[in-house]
Design an enzyme around this catalytic site. Structure first.
Site, PDB file in Angstrom:
ATOM      1  N   GLY A  13       0.820  -1.219   0.000  1.00  0.00           N
ATOM      2  CA  GLY A  13       0.000   0.000   0.000  1.00  0.00           C
ATOM      3  C   GLY A  13       0.845   1.256   0.000  1.00  0.00           C
ATOM      4  O   GLY A  13       0.447   2.310   0.519  1.00  0.00           O
ATOM      5  N   ALA A  15       1.691   3.406  -2.184  1.00  0.00           N
ATOM      6  CA  ALA A  15       1.324   4.634  -2.901  1.00  0.00           C
ATOM      7  C   ALA A  15       0.230   5.379  -2.129  1.00  0.00           C
ATOM      8  O   ALA A  15      -0.278   6.410  -2.581  1.00  0.00           O
ATOM      9  CB  ALA A  15       0.870   4.303  -4.322  1.00  0.00           C
ATOM     10  N   ALA A  19       1.809   5.136   4.005  1.00  0.00           N
ATOM     11  CA  ALA A  19       2.932   4.273   3.603  1.00  0.00           C
ATOM     12  C   ALA A  19       3.907   4.982   2.671  1.00  0.00           C
ATOM     13  O   ALA A  19       5.105   4.695   2.686  1.00  0.00           O
ATOM     14  CB  ALA A  19       2.409   3.006   2.943  1.00  0.00           C
ATOM     15  N   THR A 132      -5.632   0.328  12.993  1.00  0.00           N
ATOM     16  CA  THR A 132      -6.298   1.592  13.322  1.00  0.00           C
ATOM     17  C   THR A 132      -6.774   1.587  14.765  1.00  0.00           C
ATOM     18  O   THR A 132      -7.132   0.528  15.302  1.00  0.00           O
ATOM     19  CB  THR A 132      -7.510   1.828  12.400  1.00  0.00           C
ATOM     20  OG1 THR A 132      -8.208   2.985  12.847  1.00  0.00           O
ATOM     21  CG2 THR A 132      -8.463   0.660  12.412  1.00  0.00           C
ATOM     22  N   ASP A 133      -6.794   2.776  15.355  1.00  0.00           N
ATOM     23  CA  ASP A 133      -7.330   2.888  16.709  1.00  0.00           C
ATOM     24  C   ASP A 133      -8.829   2.598  16.731  1.00  0.00           C
ATOM     25  O   ASP A 133      -9.413   2.319  17.778  1.00  0.00           O
ATOM     26  CB  ASP A 133      -7.069   4.295  17.260  1.00  0.00           C
ATOM     27  CG  ASP A 133      -7.763   5.348  16.426  1.00  0.00           C
ATOM     28  OD1 ASP A 133      -7.765   5.197  15.180  1.00  0.00           O
ATOM     29  OD2 ASP A 133      -8.316   6.296  16.997  1.00  0.00           O
ATOM     30  N   GLU A 134      -9.452   2.634  15.551  1.00  0.00           N
ATOM     31  CA  GLU A 134     -10.905   2.450  15.513  1.00  0.00           C
ATOM     32  C   GLU A 134     -11.344   1.041  15.905  1.00  0.00           C
ATOM     33  O   GLU A 134     -12.528   0.802  16.094  1.00  0.00           O
ATOM     34  CB  GLU A 134     -11.439   2.783  14.118  1.00  0.00           C
ATOM     35  CG  GLU A 134     -11.426   4.278  13.847  1.00  0.00           C
ATOM     36  CD  GLU A 134     -12.382   4.652  12.722  1.00  0.00           C
ATOM     37  OE1 GLU A 134     -13.482   4.092  12.670  1.00  0.00           O
ATOM     38  OE2 GLU A 134     -11.987   5.482  11.907  1.00  0.00           O
ATOM     39  N   TYR A 159     -15.532  -0.960   8.220  1.00  0.00           N
ATOM     40  CA  TYR A 159     -14.095  -0.752   8.025  1.00  0.00           C
ATOM     41  C   TYR A 159     -13.312  -1.249   9.232  1.00  0.00           C
ATOM     42  O   TYR A 159     -12.407  -2.093   9.121  1.00  0.00           O
ATOM     43  CB  TYR A 159     -13.800   0.732   7.775  1.00  0.00           C
ATOM     44  CG  TYR A 159     -12.365   1.106   8.057  1.00  0.00           C
ATOM     45  CD1 TYR A 159     -11.329   0.586   7.291  1.00  0.00           C
ATOM     46  CD2 TYR A 159     -12.044   1.963   9.123  1.00  0.00           C
ATOM     47  CE1 TYR A 159     -10.003   0.908   7.565  1.00  0.00           C
ATOM     48  CE2 TYR A 159     -10.726   2.281   9.405  1.00  0.00           C
ATOM     49  CZ  TYR A 159      -9.712   1.743   8.619  1.00  0.00           C
ATOM     50  OH  TYR A 159      -8.415   2.051   8.901  1.00  0.00           O
ATOM     51  N   GLY A 215      23.766 -35.271  -1.738  1.00  0.00           N
ATOM     52  CA  GLY A 215      25.057 -35.662  -1.168  1.00  0.00           C
ATOM     53  C   GLY A 215      24.878 -36.569   0.032  1.00  0.00           C
ATOM     54  O   GLY A 215      25.625 -36.486   1.010  1.00  0.00           O
ATOM     55  N   GLY A 218      27.887 -38.474   1.098  1.00  0.00           N
ATOM     56  CA  GLY A 218      29.075 -37.665   1.368  1.00  0.00           C
ATOM     57  C   GLY A 218      29.169 -37.268   2.843  1.00  0.00           C
ATOM     58  O   GLY A 218      28.219 -37.433   3.614  1.00  0.00           O
ATOM     59  N   TRP A 219      30.307 -36.739   3.177  1.00  0.00           N
ATOM     60  CA  TRP A 219      30.567 -36.376   4.575  1.00  0.00           C
ATOM     61  C   TRP A 219      29.652 -35.222   5.014  1.00  0.00           C
ATOM     62  O   TRP A 219      28.914 -35.331   6.001  1.00  0.00           O
ATOM     63  CB  TRP A 219      32.047 -35.977   4.667  1.00  0.00           C
ATOM     64  CG  TRP A 219      32.555 -35.677   6.037  1.00  0.00           C
ATOM     65  CD1 TRP A 219      32.063 -36.136   7.221  1.00  0.00           C
ATOM     66  CD2 TRP A 219      33.671 -34.841   6.349  1.00  0.00           C
ATOM     67  NE1 TRP A 219      32.812 -35.646   8.259  1.00  0.00           N
ATOM     68  CE2 TRP A 219      33.810 -34.860   7.755  1.00  0.00           C
ATOM     69  CE3 TRP A 219      34.584 -34.112   5.594  1.00  0.00           C
ATOM     70  CZ2 TRP A 219      34.812 -34.136   8.406  1.00  0.00           C
ATOM     71  CZ3 TRP A 219      35.581 -33.406   6.237  1.00  0.00           C
ATOM     72  CH2 TRP A 219      35.695 -33.415   7.626  1.00  0.00           C
TER      73      TRP A 219
HETATM   74  O1  LIG Z   1      51.885 -36.211   1.577  1.00  0.00           O
HETATM   75  C1  LIG Z   1      51.194 -35.208   1.796  1.00  0.00           C
HETATM   76  C2  LIG Z   1      50.045 -34.926   1.075  1.00  0.00           C
HETATM   77  C3  LIG Z   1      49.325 -33.793   1.392  1.00  0.00           C
HETATM   78  N1  LIG Z   1      49.739 -32.964   2.378  1.00  0.00           N
HETATM   79  C4  LIG Z   1      48.959 -31.772   2.756  1.00  0.00           C
HETATM   80  O2  LIG Z   1      47.798 -32.237   3.423  1.00  0.00           O
HETATM   81  C5  LIG Z   1      46.731 -31.360   3.221  1.00  0.00           C
HETATM   82  C6  LIG Z   1      45.550 -32.128   2.648  1.00  0.00           C
HETATM   83  O3  LIG Z   1      45.887 -32.557   1.365  1.00  0.00           O
HETATM   84  P1  LIG Z   1      45.131 -33.764   0.641  1.00  0.00           P
HETATM   85  O4  LIG Z   1      44.929 -34.863   1.616  1.00  0.00           O
HETATM   86  O5  LIG Z   1      45.829 -34.074  -0.611  1.00  0.00           O
HETATM   87  O6  LIG Z   1      43.730 -33.135   0.459  1.00  0.00           O
HETATM   88  P2  LIG Z   1      42.981 -32.642  -0.831  1.00  0.00           P
HETATM   89  O7  LIG Z   1      42.666 -33.763  -1.741  1.00  0.00           O
HETATM   90  O8  LIG Z   1      43.706 -31.462  -1.383  1.00  0.00           O
HETATM   91  O9  LIG Z   1      41.595 -32.272  -0.132  1.00  0.00           O
HETATM   92  C7  LIG Z   1      41.348 -31.036   0.478  1.00  0.00           C
HETATM   93  O10 LIG Z   1      40.722 -30.246  -0.479  1.00  0.00           O
HETATM   94  C8  LIG Z   1      39.555 -30.847  -1.043  1.00  0.00           C
HETATM   95  C9  LIG Z   1      39.090 -29.896  -2.096  1.00  0.00           C
HETATM   96  O11 LIG Z   1      38.743 -28.658  -1.572  1.00  0.00           O
HETATM   97  C10 LIG Z   1      38.528 -31.115   0.035  1.00  0.00           C
HETATM   98  O12 LIG Z   1      37.447 -31.790  -0.530  1.00  0.00           O
HETATM   99  C11 LIG Z   1      39.147 -31.959   1.118  1.00  0.00           C
HETATM  100  O13 LIG Z   1      38.197 -32.123   2.182  1.00  0.00           O
HETATM  101  C12 LIG Z   1      40.390 -31.306   1.635  1.00  0.00           C
HETATM  102  O14 LIG Z   1      41.021 -32.104   2.610  1.00  0.00           O
HETATM  103  C13 LIG Z   1      47.251 -30.289   2.277  1.00  0.00           C
HETATM  104  O15 LIG Z   1      47.651 -29.184   3.031  1.00  0.00           O
HETATM  105  C14 LIG Z   1      48.461 -30.930   1.622  1.00  0.00           C
HETATM  106  O16 LIG Z   1      49.392 -29.946   1.232  1.00  0.00           O
HETATM  107  C15 LIG Z   1      50.867 -33.239   3.074  1.00  0.00           C
HETATM  108  O17 LIG Z   1      51.261 -32.482   3.964  1.00  0.00           O
HETATM  109  N2  LIG Z   1      51.583 -34.363   2.780  1.00  0.00           N
END
Ligand SMILES: O=c1ccn([C@@H]2O[C@H](COP(=O)(O)OP(=O)(O)O[C@H]3O[C@H](CO)[C@@H](O)[C@H](O)[C@H]3O)[C@@H](O)[C@H]2O)c(=O)[nH]1
Length: 493
Positions: A13, A15, A19, A132-134, A159, A215, A218-219
């Site tokens: 409202g 316009a 308001a 409204t107060d009414e 109203y 997912g 997935g974790w």
């Molecule tokens: O021998 C090794 C291998 C790896 N790293 C280090 O360990 C960490 C993890 O590396 P890695 O296990 O290879 O992980 P990624 O596959 O790069 O996975 C990371 O990145 C992904 C993409 O973002 C995410 O999905 C994961 O959860 C996350 O752990 C990094 O800092 C690496 O540099 C070491 O220090 N030593």
């Protein structure tokens, strides 16, 4: 509610006489607020009332009727409305005697449509209903005490009867709504004199949310489901493959979600090196699939919370290691060392065109489950040799509940989804030694040495988490969060 500040306000409202003053003032004084005004431009309103705001970038006018549920729902979702100021009404008392149906339609049914839209979208944080107060009828001339908010409603004309009807519906509230409602009873014969507002909080009730999560195996996807159960939020896992549009459509049609979470994607086993030798599989899920889901959600007016990655940056001259200067949300990715990161950066860029997407840049996720092979701590504790570089990281125990809250707040755009600050590999392993295993030992090596045992380079960076911290001031720094959520609960010594 404590941290709530309005961002996108719908004024109905606008316009009309009262308001339009409110809208013009808000637009002028609060350039950060987006003000969307809805008005059907009936006989008692005039677009000229909004002339002062016409050229303001934070102003949007929509001609339409609050009685149209489709329009109201559409506006709330597409404009990400978080606050409604409801002024729209038929107000001329004399007309209400001859044409009471119009009054019922606008003032009661229209108000009810708005409330229903709040319930369905689950995103309205505050609803201000101007009445409204009414509604109190006549007050005796010699009355010592005036009407207070809980005084009996005794409307004396059609109203005010419709206004009382609208207010009743509001205070009883749509079940499941989670928002503050404020009734302002305004004495329109003496504009400027307002009866103080009464605040009826119904925030203890759960909003009618339903999450569709991709997912399941997935974790992050698994943890999200557990969180929904804990918070009693309805949810279902998507059955469709991200790359199959018809399967996604089927999921949305059968599940009818309010929000979609995408935690599906390939990250490689045991690590992202897998993507180097599985490029088309990586593209299929992480690129085609993610874009498909974003597009299907957009078609259905659904917000998609997308778990993305912050591994698309690396320290550079403007953001050197140890400087405390992190990459911001608007910075352009500068790391394409791995195929995984390269495609993630491309997708992020494309997703910017989708205003229904909330991109969460996760980095090196950590949880309190130290047996999980995906956990960054588990990974580095098991490697023969580890590098030692400070990085931004994401403590899932703290941040996944925040992602749910972000869905409730309908937040969009890109977010660095990490705890503020950085922590190095050695600092984490020192904590591991202190809390978990005093015998624990590790050996460091350099990035050059690491390059010989992995296929693709890994990103190392600091992300600037101040945007997230501003939205969630309670967010802990990475080191505090590590201790509170991971090491204290797992403490062995
Ligand atoms: O021998 C090794 C291998 C790896 N790293 C280090 O360990 C960490 C993890 O590396 P890695 O296990 O290879 O992980 P990624 O596959 O790069 O996975 C990371 O990145 C992904 C993409 O973002 C995410 O999905 C994961 O959860 C996350 O752990 C990094 O800092 C690496 O540099 C070491 O220090 N030593």
């Amino acid at each position: 509610m404590a941290n709530y500040t309005p961002k996108n306000i719908l004024i109905t409202g606008a316009a009309g006489f009262i308001a339009s003053h409110v809208a013009n003032r808000l637009i002028r004084s609060y350039p950060d607020y987006k003000i969307v005004v809805l008005d059907k431009l009936d006989y008692c309103s005039n677009l000229k009332n909004l002339n002062p705001s016409r050229s303001s970038p934070n102003f949007k006018f929509v001609k339409g009727d609050i009685g149209s549920a489709d329009l109201v729902n559409y506006l709330l979702i597409t404009e990400s409305i978080d606050t409604i100021m409801h002024f729209a009404a038929q107000t001329h008392v004399d007309n209400s005697f001859g044409n009471s149906f119009e009054f019922t339609k606008n003032n009661i049914y229209g108000t009810h449509v708005l409330l229903e839209a709040c319930k369905v979208t689950g995103q309205i944080r505050r609803f201000i209903h101007v009445s409204t107060d009414e509604v109190y009828g006549e007050t005796d001339e010699d009355a010592v005490v005036g009407n207070h908010e809980a005084s009996q409603l005794l409307p004396t004309n059609p109203y005010s009867a419709t206004k009382a009807g609208g207010v009743d519906r509001l205070v009883d509230g749509p079940e499941n709504a989670e928002f503050d409602s404020s009734n302002l009873a305004i004495n329109t014969s003496q504009i400027g004199v307002q009866v103080p507002s009464s605040k009826t909080s119904v925030s203890s009730k759960k909003p009618a949310l339903k999450f569709l999560i991709y997912g399941k195996t997935g974790w992050i996807g698994g943890l999200l489901g557990k969180l929904c159960e804990k918070q009693q939020i309805q949810y279902e896992y998507g059955k469709g493959r991200l790359e199959d549009r018809s399967q996604l459509l089927a999921d949305i049609q059968t599940i009818k979600p309010t929000h979609v979470f995408n935690a599906a994607g390939v990250t490689g086993r045991p690590n992202v090196d897998w993507c180097e030798s599985h490029k088309t599989e990586t593209i299929r899920t992480n690129v085609s699939g993610t874009l498909n889901l974003a597009d299907v959600c957009r078609e259905h007016g659904l917000l998609m919370i997308n778990f993305a990655t912050g591994c698309i940056f690396e320290y550079d001259a403007k953001h050197p290691e140890g400087s405390g200067i992190g990459f911001k949300e608007e910075d352009t990715p500068n790391f394409i060392g791995s195929f995984y990161s390269k495609t993630k950066a491309m997708v992020e860029e494309l997703l910017k065109e989708y205003d229904n997407v909330c991109t969460l840049r996760v980095r090196m996720p950590i949880s309190s489950d130290l047996n999980n092979p995906r956990n960054f701590i588990t990974k580095i504790a098991r490697y023969n040799k580890v590098v030692n570089i400070p990085n931004s990281m994401t403590i899932l125990d703290e941040l996944l509940p925040i992602s749910i809250e972000m869905a409730k707040r309908n937040l969009r755009g890109i977010w660095n989804f990490t705890n503020p600050g950085v922590v190095s590999h050695n600092e984490i392993l020192e904590m591991y030694k202190k809390y978990i295993n005093p015998e624990f030992k590790w050996v460091n090596f350099t990035l050059e040495e690491q390059a010989k045992v992995i296929v693709a380079p890994r990103s190392n960076n600091e992300l600037d988490a101040s945007k997230l911290k501003k939205e969630f001031p309670e967010l802990m720094s990475i080191k505090e969060s590590l201790i509170k959520y991971v090491f204290e609960p797992n403490k062995k010594h």
